[in-house]
Design a protein around this motif. Structure first.
Motif, PDB file in Angstrom:
ATOM      1  N   SER A 295      42.708  28.295   6.669  1.00 26.95           N
ATOM      2  CA  SER A 295      42.797  29.738   6.446  1.00 26.95           C
ATOM      3  C   SER A 295      44.024  30.287   7.160  1.00 26.95           C
ATOM      4  O   SER A 295      44.483  29.728   8.157  1.00 26.95           O
ATOM      5  CB  SER A 295      41.540  30.461   6.958  1.00 26.95           C
ATOM      6  OG  SER A 295      41.445  30.364   8.364  1.00 26.95           O
ATOM      7  N   VAL A 296      44.551  31.348   6.601  1.00 28.96           N
ATOM      8  CA  VAL A 296      45.648  32.100   7.213  1.00 28.96           C
ATOM      9  C   VAL A 296      45.301  33.579   7.045  1.00 28.96           C
ATOM     10  O   VAL A 296      44.411  33.919   6.250  1.00 28.96           O
ATOM     11  CB  VAL A 296      47.008  31.782   6.551  1.00 28.96           C
ATOM     12  CG1 VAL A 296      47.438  30.348   6.831  1.00 28.96           C
ATOM     13  CG2 VAL A 296      46.983  32.050   5.054  1.00 28.96           C
ATOM     14  N   PRO A 297      45.984  34.474   7.774  1.00 24.91           N
ATOM     15  CA  PRO A 297      45.772  35.896   7.483  1.00 24.91           C
ATOM     16  C   PRO A 297      46.005  36.131   5.980  1.00 24.91           C
ATOM     17  O   PRO A 297      46.936  35.559   5.405  1.00 24.91           O
ATOM     18  CB  PRO A 297      46.827  36.588   8.346  1.00 24.91           C
ATOM     19  CG  PRO A 297      47.057  35.641   9.483  1.00 24.91           C
ATOM     20  CD  PRO A 297      46.936  34.270   8.871  1.00 24.91           C
TER      21      PRO A 297
ATOM     22  N   GLU B 227      41.237  27.167  26.278  1.00 20.29           N
ATOM     23  CA  GLU B 227      40.164  27.288  25.283  1.00 20.29           C
ATOM     24  C   GLU B 227      39.277  26.026  25.311  1.00 20.29           C
ATOM     25  O   GLU B 227      38.050  26.118  25.291  1.00 20.29           O
ATOM     26  CB  GLU B 227      40.824  27.446  23.910  1.00 20.29           C
ATOM     27  CG  GLU B 227      40.069  28.309  22.961  1.00 20.29           C
ATOM     28  CD  GLU B 227      41.006  28.941  21.926  1.00 20.29           C
ATOM     29  OE1 GLU B 227      42.008  28.288  21.544  1.00 20.29           O
ATOM     30  OE2 GLU B 227      40.744  30.074  21.524  1.00 20.29           O
TER      31      GLU B 227
ATOM     32  N   ASN C  27      44.423  33.975  25.241  1.00 23.90           N
ATOM     33  CA  ASN C  27      44.958  34.653  24.059  1.00 23.90           C
ATOM     34  C   ASN C  27      44.178  34.201  22.822  1.00 23.90           C
ATOM     35  O   ASN C  27      44.457  33.165  22.237  1.00 23.90           O
ATOM     36  CB  ASN C  27      46.442  34.353  23.895  1.00 23.90           C
ATOM     37  CG  ASN C  27      47.011  35.079  22.683  1.00 23.90           C
ATOM     38  OD1 ASN C  27      46.270  35.604  21.839  1.00 23.90           O
ATOM     39  ND2 ASN C  27      48.319  35.131  22.598  1.00 23.90           N
ATOM     40  N   GLY C  28      43.208  34.981  22.465  1.00 21.71           N
ATOM     41  CA  GLY C  28      42.419  34.693  21.260  1.00 21.71           C
ATOM     42  C   GLY C  28      42.655  35.756  20.201  1.00 21.71           C
ATOM     43  O   GLY C  28      41.752  36.099  19.440  1.00 21.71           O
TER      44      GLY C  28
ATOM     45  N   ARG D 292      43.468  36.404  17.103  1.00 27.54           N
ATOM     46  CA  ARG D 292      43.634  35.856  15.763  1.00 27.54           C
ATOM     47  C   ARG D 292      43.267  36.902  14.726  1.00 27.54           C
ATOM     48  O   ARG D 292      42.451  37.773  14.954  1.00 27.54           O
ATOM     49  CB  ARG D 292      42.753  34.615  15.611  1.00 27.54           C
ATOM     50  CG  ARG D 292      43.117  33.529  16.617  1.00 27.54           C
ATOM     51  CD  ARG D 292      42.532  32.202  16.223  1.00 27.54           C
ATOM     52  NE  ARG D 292      42.940  31.182  17.187  1.00 27.54           N
ATOM     53  CZ  ARG D 292      42.248  30.857  18.277  1.00 27.54           C
ATOM     54  NH1 ARG D 292      41.116  31.474  18.550  1.00 27.54           N
ATOM     55  NH2 ARG D 292      42.680  29.916  19.093  1.00 27.54           N
ATOM     56  N   LYS D 293      43.856  36.732  13.542  1.00 29.94           N
ATOM     57  CA  LYS D 293      43.605  37.676  12.448  1.00 29.94           C
ATOM     58  C   LYS D 293      42.775  37.047  11.338  1.00 29.94           C
ATOM     59  O   LYS D 293      42.816  37.508  10.210  1.00 29.94           O
ATOM     60  CB  LYS D 293      44.937  38.106  11.835  1.00 29.94           C
ATOM     61  CG  LYS D 293      45.794  38.990  12.712  1.00 29.94           C
ATOM     62  CD  LYS D 293      47.018  39.404  11.903  1.00 29.94           C
ATOM     63  CE  LYS D 293      47.921  40.312  12.696  1.00 29.94           C
ATOM     64  NZ  LYS D 293      49.066  40.729  11.880  1.00 29.94           N
ATOM     65  N   LEU D 294      42.068  35.981  11.648  1.00 26.45           N
ATOM     66  CA  LEU D 294      41.436  35.191  10.590  1.00 26.45           C
ATOM     67  C   LEU D 294      40.027  35.674  10.270  1.00 26.45           C
ATOM     68  O   LEU D 294      39.253  36.004  11.164  1.00 26.45           O
ATOM     69  CB  LEU D 294      41.393  33.721  11.007  1.00 26.45           C
ATOM     70  CG  LEU D 294      42.768  33.138  11.306  1.00 26.45           C
ATOM     71  CD1 LEU D 294      42.634  31.745  11.907  1.00 26.45           C
ATOM     72  CD2 LEU D 294      43.619  33.126  10.055  1.00 26.45           C
TER      73      LEU D 294
END
Lengths: 480, 480
Positions: free
Chosen positions: A359-361, A455, B189-190, B192-194
């Motif tokens: 997946s991508v934006p 993470e 840094n999380g 994300r735009k997913l």
């Protein structure tokens, strides 16, 4: 692909006898022919052996199994319908793991139409849950190719996606409460029906999508939705992938957010379904790209078809659509969906297929498709990209079929190389290399490349907290 | 109400100097008059002292502060707009805590209309975020009474609710990614735009709703939605609370799921707004119960008003509605909402008010209201129940105003007793004693009564994992 050195000993005969006694003889399988179906997943990607397959019949039995496993250090692999695509549900080759199959926990405990909830056990097959909701005039919107076989416990443990995500969210978003058996056998009863509850950390989130590494989901309270009384479904030729996104925006505006599915298919995918799936082309002439778009809603049948016509007419004027076929009946609607549903299996007769579930934006999809296709074709000239899927969520199954006539094994030997090339492009767009299938065995070795160390440290901390002995699905998801 | 023995020492002068140096003198407050606004919350329920108030200007400064706090064992209380109702954002009376105010991290880093996302810093005021979304022709649907003052970091850390939950979910559901400073100062840094990403545990879920006890949210990627081009809003008299739920089902069916708000108000609440808020009764005659109902959607203005008329006409035929006023203009719409928005403040001039922020499964609301009202009136004859709120989510603000002319302090002295009575009824219905406000200082002492020991053990394990020194908002949420 990777292997895993299980640090747990093979369970002793005594341990196996105690485990078998919990479920009763007929539900403790050790003969190879009895265990075979639990050891092989559908793509045949993974070698697997197990010491035993246990088929408990209740949460109490799951709890008793985990108490013994905890005491004896026995590694447990929870398994639902065995439809997962990353090998999270199958053991490794060592033969020292015990498979815990949830299939007998298959009771729908309650359908509560007044509260729009349903309480189900982990082993309920997804299609049965959909049907029970439907009979109560409600919708359970999780829908995916394997719904006739997969089980809800697996769906929740992998945060399954599918075709309903655009309107209803991932599996995580469809859960109000969970019942979970912890690594030491204790049972957490979090089966709540509340839409709002801010009393401490939301513990259920930990177990959703954890691939059985933090606890074993044994039951859940699911959200139900009003059942749409009307659908309009169209198979639409579009000039390019970006047109799909413009069409989605237009259709959502004109329908007040009524788009419930938007799936993209390339011409080669349609060709495969015609060649191997007995499908027919819904449109008169061939085009490069198609979308399947569906509206749902309303209180009676018939209102959405004219709206779909209006949407497509306007989209045609705006150059977003080249041609379209609107389903005029339930039968035609099923035929259009059948083309989409065939997409996975029709790739098999075409030889080797290197898979990506990325997946991508959403707005990056067109650029991603351009770049990844070019990169793969540079790497393997004549490789055939079959990119399809949930474009409205930014999730593409970017599959690569071998060149016609090529050697399948030689092609598949380049799996990691092709993956790396595609994944680098995905990561460059801020994307994910596993949008909906998870990590399991298949992608575990790339976790250090795609996650920052902090993470991974947090994830390992959670694993240590909830499963200090490492007996829950060892060697899955997290790198050693 | 409860106190907390902070096991951390008062920070030394050297530590305070180091902390002040991070943010620069003008942003390190120690004078009582400078700190006052950070120490008192709006209800004045909590005594509080602090060693210092720090106002960092960047994520890097928050990180540097936490590194020093970690090294020196300094207790940190993160604070947003200081609008929380359970005291999570204020320190205790000991004077050894440092308040970390996020208000200067107020940059909207990006509005991405193509991906329907917005990246914001924790200190952004909610109303500013709503406005920026609106200017990009998008909707950010989180909406609550304090939106002109509250900050998104606090909204996310408390999993805020409000009036948009029915259609769009809680704050948790509106987040795609987070940036978090951990207890030791490291930055996750999380961002994300997913929409889909199944690569390991969903770590952001841990920090959402954690009241700043596991990490400090410094930025977030929020979901945006298509902006509805049309609204229809009605103030409706109903025969009884259960009619509100029947009306909701009918309206959602007739509008294809278009109901975006459903708020219940009792007659006494409307009376208070008339008496103290300058409101006027939108209907000709008094009724016992009202709902404010709103539809939204569409691509142009005007289509929803006739639909609302149809819905209310049918509801009238079915006996669900006694009378109704539909807003004919944006001004009238705002007037109707103003009645709802006044509900909290108009209780103050009526004397003492004992508050409950509870939820039950939606269908249990009518029984809960009957039982809780009867129980409270048995306990305190002539007490005036003012039960209002988000009935569509099962969330009622069950407030109890003192009898007319009673002694306020004597009435408020019965807070815990009234709480216990109401909460027992809530728990009997499988409900929550904090639906949207959280636990903070106010309800921490009842956690052992409402959570089973295993649940508390898991929560304490998470706290220990993410904040082993206990320096993040000590004494909040979790019991000692």
């Amino acid at each position: 692909m990777n292997t895993h050195k299980n640090r747990h000993p093979a369970p002793s005969d005594d341990t196996l006898a105690r485990l078998a006694a919990v479920v009763g003889g007929p539900h403790a399988l050790t003969a190879p022919e009895d265990m075979a179906a639990y050891l092989t997943e559908q793509r045949g990607l993974f070698g697997a052996r197990a010491a035993m397959v246990l088929r408990p019949g209740s949460t109490e039995e799951v709890s008793a199994i985990m108490r013994i496993a905890h005491e004896t250090g026995t590694a447990i692999v929870p398994q639902g319908g065995n439809t997962g695509l990353v090998g999270a549900q199958v053991p490794f080759e060592g033969g020292n793991e015990v498979i815990l199959s949830l299939g007998r926990l298959n009771r729908i405990r309650e359908v509560d139409a007044a509260d729009n909830t349903m309480t189900v056990e982990a082993g309920c097959i997804l299609a049965n849950i959909q049907r029970a909701a439907d009979e109560a005039d409600r919708l359970f919107p999780l829908s995916l190719g394997s719904e006739g076989t997969c089980q809800i416990g697996g769906n929740l443990s992998t945060n399954a996606g599918g075709t309903g995500v655009l309107a209803y969210g991932n599996a995580r978003d469809l859960v109000l409460g969970l019942e979970v058996v912890l690594a030491d056998g204790r049972v957490w009863n979090g089966l709540r029906k509340l839409r709002k509850n801010n009393t401490g950390y939301d513990l259920k989130q930990l177990f959703l999508g954890a691939e059985g590494t933090l606890g074993i989901v044994t039951a859940a309270v699911l959200k139900l939705f009003p059942k749409p009384q009307d659908h309009a479904t169209a198979f639409v030729a579009i000039p390019a992938p970006h047109s799909a996104l413009d069409l989605l925006a237009l259709a959502n505006t004109m329908s007040g957010g009524g788009v419930v599915a938007l799936e993209i298919l390339p011409r080669i995918g349609l060709d495969f379904t015609i060649r191997h799936g007995g499908a027919r082309d819904p449109l008169g002439e061939p085009h490069d790209w198609y979308v399947l778009i569906e509206l749902a809603g309303g209180e009676e049948e018939g209102a959405l078809q004219p709206l779909m016509e209006d949407i497509l007419a306007r989209a045609f004027e705006e150059g977003l659509v080249l041609d379209a076929a609107i389903a005029a009946s339930g039968t035609q609607r099923r035929e259009l969906w059948h083309i989409r549903d065939l997409m996975s299996e029709v790739q098999k007769p075409e030889g080797g297929s290197i898979k990506h579930d990325v997946s991508v934006p959403v707005s990056h999809i067109p650029a991603f498709l351009d770049e990844a296709t070019a990169a793969v074709e540079t790497l393997i000239p004549d490789a055939r990209v079959v990119a399809f899927g949930h474009i409205g969520d930014g999730n593409i199954h970017f599959n690569v079929s071998q060149p016609v006539g090529a050697d399948t094994q030689a092609f598949l030997a380049r799996w990691d190389e092709v993956n790396r090339t595609v994944h680098d492009i995905v990561l460059g767009h801020g994307g994910s290399v596993s949008a909906e299938h998870g990590i399991g065995r298949l992608k575990r070795h790339i976790m250090p490349e795609i996650k920052d160390p902090l993470e991974l440290e947090m994830m390992k901390g959670l694993k240590q907290l909830f499963d200090p002995e490492g007996i829950l699905n060892p060697g899955k998801m997290l790198p050693d």
